[in-house]
Scaffold this active site. Structure first.
Site, PDB file in Angstrom:
ATOM      1  N   GLN A  92      -7.453  -5.550  -4.191  1.00 34.41           N
ATOM      2  CA  GLN A  92      -7.037  -5.414  -2.794  1.00 34.41           C
ATOM      3  C   GLN A  92      -5.798  -4.538  -2.620  1.00 34.41           C
ATOM      4  O   GLN A  92      -5.558  -3.996  -1.542  1.00 34.41           O
ATOM      5  CB  GLN A  92      -6.791  -6.795  -2.177  1.00 34.41           C
ATOM      6  N   ILE A 112       0.830  -1.202   0.000  1.00 36.35           N
ATOM      7  CA  ILE A 112       0.000   0.000   0.000  1.00 36.35           C
ATOM      8  C   ILE A 112       0.865   1.253   0.000  1.00 36.35           C
ATOM      9  O   ILE A 112       0.603   2.204  -0.743  1.00 36.35           O
ATOM     10  CB  ILE A 112      -0.950   0.008   1.217  1.00 36.35           C
ATOM     11  N   CYS A 145      -9.762  -2.651   2.012  1.00 38.14           N
ATOM     12  CA  CYS A 145     -10.135  -2.750   0.597  1.00 38.14           C
ATOM     13  C   CYS A 145     -11.546  -3.293   0.439  1.00 38.14           C
ATOM     14  O   CYS A 145     -12.339  -2.768  -0.358  1.00 38.14           O
ATOM     15  CB  CYS A 145      -9.133  -3.621  -0.152  1.00 38.14           C
ATOM     16  N   ARG A 188      -9.287 -13.344  -2.005  1.00 37.83           N
ATOM     17  CA  ARG A 188      -8.014 -13.877  -2.481  1.00 37.83           C
ATOM     18  C   ARG A 188      -7.218 -14.387  -1.274  1.00 37.83           C
ATOM     19  O   ARG A 188      -7.384 -13.911  -0.155  1.00 37.83           O
ATOM     20  CB  ARG A 188      -7.241 -12.808  -3.259  1.00 37.83           C
ATOM     21  N   HIS A 220     -10.550  -9.674  -4.915  1.00 36.84           N
ATOM     22  CA  HIS A 220     -11.693 -10.211  -4.179  1.00 36.84           C
ATOM     23  C   HIS A 220     -12.940 -10.071  -5.057  1.00 36.84           C
ATOM     24  O   HIS A 220     -13.021  -9.168  -5.898  1.00 36.84           O
ATOM     25  CB  HIS A 220     -11.953  -9.419  -2.894  1.00 36.84           C
TER      26      HIS A 220
END
Length: 335
Positions: free
Chosen positions: A300, A13, A140, A168, A219
């Site tokens: 994500q 991130i 997320c 995931r 996801h």
């Protein structure tokens, strides 16, 4: 004068937030932190980011020929706000340090709402973080849920919500926790995603379940919303088309899975192949009476990045109108 931003934790991130910050004209990255002299640290150095490290690790960076700008604590005196992207279990330590240094900070969704008492979403509650010292951008998955549920609730009032999250198993670069050759249900029901959404939209009654599957791409959410009033499939499609950071796709156009979504991001020329929008299958939206059924996909690694930028503007009081901040961020990031 640009807001000076520090990134504590230059990982999945953090490095994306750094790129996004430097795409804006009202903020700039003045330093990032790393604890190990990894390839990410070397790339950060090549990109011109001053690197701050724990005092005990300075020699390791020097041995790896990575220039060190100072200790992590030295970064605090150079910033207006820290975006904290560090791993879990460090939040209380860093919160105390930020408070002592008198600087603002933003955490990510891996931390609990109680850490800051404020959880952030650009469209839903931008002003709650206005001028605050500390805030938290939700995860997320929660960001994805809020992105589509908030505008639907605003127009039609959501009475009940049900979401199953197909998660995931790991990030693409993570070999520690995956791959898995199994489907693993989260047996704690409801999962934490519902209460996390309620930290943004406390009036929404939503129940969530989740299963982990052997993929690292994205996801997927299967969502059912029960509304106070009836609507049509066409109106829901129109509403989501009008919603910032929501992208509608069609399976008949060849986008049948998360694999094609990731390929679409690459074809769009996105940095790192990121998809910042929540992707909704238009031909998977169905309204039956007062219930809506739809599927959406969440990147994500990336959907929270523009939220971090807007959160910086809110806590640093750069732009009071959330719509203007969203538009500014989107334009700079080509969303």
């Amino acid at each position: 004068m640009k807001i000076r931003v520090g990134i504590n934790g230059y990982g999945t991130i953090g490095k994306r937030v750094a790129t996004a910050v430097n795409q804006q004209d009202d903020m700039v990255v003045v330093g990032i932190t790393k604890t190990k002299p990894t390839y990410e640290a070397k790339i950060a150095m090549d990109r011109g980011y001053p690197i701050y490290v724990p005092n005990e690790n300075i020699s390791a960076f020097e041995t790896a020929n990575i220039k060190v700008a100072g200790r992590i604590e030295d970064l605090y005196g150079k910033v207006d706000v820290i975006v904290d992207c560090t791993p879990g279990k460090l939040s209380e330590k860093y919160k105390a340090e930020y408070a002592a240094a008198g600087i603002k900070a933003i955490w990510q969704g891996g931390e609990n709402h109680s850490l800051t008492g404020i959880s952030f979403n650009s469209a839903a509650n931008y002003m709650e973080s206005w001028g605050a010292q500390f805030s938290r951008v939700v995860s997320c998955n929660t960001t994805g849920l809020v992105r589509t549920i908030y505008p639907i609730d605003k127009e039609f009032k959501v009475v009940n919500g049900y979401a199953t999250l197909i998660r995931r198993s790991a990030d693409p670069n993570d070999s520690k926790t995956g791959p898995i050759n199994a489907i693993e249900p989260s047996v704690k029901v409801p999962t934490h995603h519902g209460p996390d959404l309620q930290s943004i939209l406390p009036w929404i009654n939503i129940q969530t379940m989740a299963v982990k599957v052997p993929t690292t791409l994205m996801h997927v959410h299967a969502i059912v919303l029960e509304l106070k009033s009836e609507t049509t499939t066409g109106r829901i499609i129109e509403l989501l088309e009008e919603t910032p950071r929501v992208k509608l796709v069609k399976s008949k156009d060849g986008i049948k899975s998360t694999a094609q979504i990731m390929d679409l991001a690459r074809e769009l020329g996105r940095t790192r192949g990121d998809i910042f929008e929540v992707v909704v299958w238009e031909d998977g939206i169905k309204v039956a009476g007062n219930k809506i059924y739809y599927y959406q996909a969440v990147g994500q690694e990336s959907d929270v990045i523009p939220e971090n930028i807007d959160c910086i503007r809110s806590i640093c009081q750069l732009e009071k109108d959330s719509r203007k901040s969203i538009a500014k961020t989107n334009k700079a990031m080509n969303i």
